[in-house]
Design a protein around this motif. Structure first.
Motif, PDB file in Angstrom:
ATOM      1  N   TRP A 168       0.864  -1.177   0.000  1.00  0.00           N
ATOM      2  CA  TRP A 168       0.000   0.000   0.000  1.00  0.00           C
ATOM      3  C   TRP A 168       0.897   1.221   0.000  1.00  0.00           C
ATOM      4  O   TRP A 168       2.090   1.124   0.333  1.00  0.00           O
ATOM      5  N   THR A 169       0.343   2.347  -0.409  1.00  0.00           N
ATOM      6  CA  THR A 169       1.091   3.605  -0.378  1.00  0.00           C
ATOM      7  C   THR A 169       0.250   4.668   0.311  1.00  0.00           C
ATOM      8  O   THR A 169      -0.981   4.568   0.375  1.00  0.00           O
ATOM      9  N   ARG A 210       0.524   8.484  -3.917  1.00  0.00           N
ATOM     10  CA  ARG A 210      -0.203   7.587  -4.811  1.00  0.00           C
ATOM     11  C   ARG A 210      -0.123   8.106  -6.243  1.00  0.00           C
ATOM     12  O   ARG A 210      -0.242   9.300  -6.496  1.00  0.00           O
TER      13      ARG A 210
END
Length: 193
Positions: A114-115, A120
């Motif tokens: 995930w970021t 993003r």
């Protein structure tokens, strides 16, 4: 009854040395988690986009500190390995990348990431996944890495394709998200790809 093959990667393959820090070569660093990462992880988990694709919520920094303790101990158990993805210049937390569901004997694992909302769309997940796959496949000797995401998560599908994970198929109604059951794309990358 004896097996006809030996384990591809024996127990201790990971845990015999400390968890490494892995530079991506382009400004990111995959590093072991630290207790002081808790506020940044908690903040990241307040993002509605993360809630859409992730199965957990973070109610407090104290809860996140417990996650980090578990992530720090995971290396020794060799069932999952978690890295913080940080900016190499200032150590700012940008996300997470992990190997989950590790089966050393078969040399397989699942990649997850995930970021943070702030980065993003800037290639952080792809760069971190590329570095992790190179380390796992070429450095450690894993044979197969899988990457799974909701078929409606187009951003994760782009990350998978960009990092060399071939689409192998769709697992129907395979994972329960907050909004119901999702079909999941299964991508994989094998040693030598």
């Amino acid at each position: 009854m004896p097996y006809l093959t030996r384990p591809v990667l024996p127990a201790g393959t990971l845990s015999r040395a400390p968890q490494p820090t892995i530079p991506t070569g382009d400004g990111l660093l995959l590093r072991p988690w630290r207790a002081e990462d808790a506020p940044a992880v908690h903040a990241a988990f307040q993002d509605p986009v993360l809630h859409r694709w992730h199965l957990r919520a973070a109610d407090s920094e104290e809860e996140v500190r417990g996650w980090i303790t578990t992530w720090q101990r995971a290396w020794e158990r060799e069932r999952s390995v978690e890295w913080a993805v940080a900016d190499e210049a200032d150590d700012r937390l940008l996300g997470r990348v992990a190997l989950r569901e590790i089966v050393l004997g078969d040399a397989v694992a699942e990649v997850a990431y995930w970021t943070t909302a702030a980065v993003r769309g800037r290639g952080v997940a792809a760069r971190a996944t590329t570095a992790l796959a190179r380390w796992a496949l070429d450095g450690i000797g894993f044979q197969r890495l899988e990457l799974s995401h909701s078929v409606t998560n187009e951003a994760s599908c782009r990350v998978a394709r960009k990092t060399g994970f071939a689409l192998e198929g769709t697992k129907r109604s395979a994972l329960l998200h907050a909004d119901g059951w999702h079909d999941m794309h299964l991508h994989a990358r094998v040693r030598g790809d």
